[in-house]
Design an enzyme around this catalytic site. Structure first.
Site, PDB file in Angstrom:
ATOM      1  N   GLY A  14       0.779  -1.232   0.000  1.00  0.00           N
ATOM      2  CA  GLY A  14       0.000   0.000   0.000  1.00  0.00           C
ATOM      3  C   GLY A  14       0.813   1.286   0.000  1.00  0.00           C
ATOM      4  N   MET A  93      -5.284  -6.455  -6.351  1.00  0.00           N
ATOM      5  CA  MET A  93      -4.943  -7.558  -7.246  1.00  0.00           C
ATOM      6  C   MET A  93      -6.131  -8.427  -7.662  1.00  0.00           C
ATOM      7  SD  MET A  93      -1.815  -7.001  -7.794  1.00  0.00           S
ATOM      8  CE  MET A  93      -1.170  -8.502  -8.511  1.00  0.00           C
ATOM      9  N   HIS A 112      -1.111   2.341 -12.713  1.00  0.00           N
ATOM     10  CA  HIS A 112      -0.451   1.215 -13.395  1.00  0.00           C
ATOM     11  C   HIS A 112       0.993   1.609 -13.701  1.00  0.00           C
ATOM     12  CE1 HIS A 112      -0.172  -2.355 -15.900  1.00  0.00           C
ATOM     13  NE2 HIS A 112       0.460  -1.606 -16.783  1.00  0.00           N
TER      14      HIS A 112
HETATM   15  C1  GRF Z   1       2.232  -0.376  -7.900  1.00  0.00           C
HETATM   16  O1  GRF Z   1       3.363  -0.490  -8.730  1.00  0.00           O
HETATM   17  C2  GRF Z   1       1.007  -0.090  -8.720  1.00  0.00           C
HETATM   18  O2  GRF Z   1       1.254   0.706  -9.839  1.00  0.00           O
HETATM   19  C3  GRF Z   1       0.599  -1.474  -9.153  1.00  0.00           C
HETATM   20  O3  GRF Z   1       0.845  -2.283  -8.024  1.00  0.00           O
HETATM   21  C4  GRF Z   1       1.876  -1.704  -7.238  1.00  0.00           C
HETATM   22  C5  GRF Z   1       1.309  -1.515  -5.864  1.00  0.00           C
HETATM   23  O4  GRF Z   1       2.254  -1.037  -4.952  1.00  0.00           O
HETATM   24  N1  GRF Z   1      -0.765  -1.475  -9.617  1.00  0.00           N
HETATM   25  P1  GRF Z   1       1.776  -0.451  -3.556  1.00  0.00           P
HETATM   26  O5  GRF Z   1       0.994  -1.547  -2.859  1.00  0.00           O
HETATM   27  O6  GRF Z   1       0.980   0.770  -3.797  1.00  0.00           O
HETATM   28  O7  GRF Z   1       3.060  -0.155  -2.815  1.00  0.00           O
END
Ligand code: GRF
Length: 217
Positions: A14, A93, A112
């Site tokens: 996160g 996810m 993304h």
């Molecule tokens: C990030 O690279 C985001 O772009 C992708 O998943 C990753 C999540 O990272 N969709 P985090 O949990 O926000 O650190």
């Protein structure tokens, strides 16, 4: 100024959620993180959010088996319970069905780690390296039923170095993710993002621009 209530959906550490929370503490930031929701009860980001005093919830997809709409109905209920008007996917996810995507159309955004429409799906930093791309970056976009598609709100570009690994490129991109996600939410909260023919137009765009292109270091 009216505050936009935001729900942030995570599945892991996160760090983008944390960037949104930090931004929301800035004076004059027009959005408030109303809740952080994870589909994974072990997501590290939940602990961080709780320490910050942000309401958190777990909607575990495993409790719903193959009933995707049941899972999404539960998500929808939690989001509405917290009066969220905008949903931010931040490393969430689960693929969302057209039901959920349509229910939150133009109020559901994602970040993304590539310059869309290039490199969709997972491990996109490695895909950019393998392709020999010289530039990659990140994209904040409205979510549509087709994965990693939808009107682009803001992008940041970073160089791909000859000696990059998936990790080094991911870190360079992530720094920009933390920069652009709060910008996109601010613009939406300020009512400055309009969609026409599936393209975003930012009212009064200028500072910051919707293409961030930091210097090569
Ligand atoms: C990030 O690279 C985001 O772009 C992708 O998943 C990753 C999540 O990272 N969709 P985090 O949990 O926000 O650190």
């Amino acid at each position: 100024m009216a505050m936009l209530n935001v729900a942030v959906l995570i599945s892991g550490r996160g760090s983008n959620m944390q960037a949104l929370v930090r931004a929301s503490h800035e004076p004059d930031y027009p959005a408030k993180i109303a809740c952080v929701i994870s589909n994974d009860p072990t997501a590290g980001g939940l602990v961080w959010a709780q320490k910050e005093g942000i309401p958190t919830a777990v909607v575990n997809h495993k409790d719903y088996g193959s009933d995707r709409e049941g899972f999404e109905a539960a998500l929808d209920a939690v989001i509405k319970k917290h009066d969220a008007q905008l949903v931010c996917l931040a490393g969430f996810m689960r693929i969302l069905t057209p039901w959920f995507v349509d229910a939150w159309r133009d109020r559901l955004i994602n970040i993304h780690p590539s310059l869309l429409p290039a490199f969709t799906g997972l491990h996109v930093q490695q895909k950019a390296i393998d392709y020999g791309a010289k530039v990659s970056g990140c994209t904040v976009h409205f979510v549509r039923a087709e994965m990693d598609h939808g009107p682009i709100i803001v992008q940041a570009a970073v160089p791909v170095m000859a000696d990059d690994t998936e990790l080094s490129l991911s870190e360079r991109i992530l720094e920009q993710e933390h920069n652009v996600y709060p910008i996109a939410v601010r613009w939406i909260a300020e009512g400055r993002v309009n969609i026409h023919s599936e393209k975003c137009f930012i009212l009064g765009e200028g500072e910051p621009p919707s293409l961030i292109c930091p210097m090569i270091r």
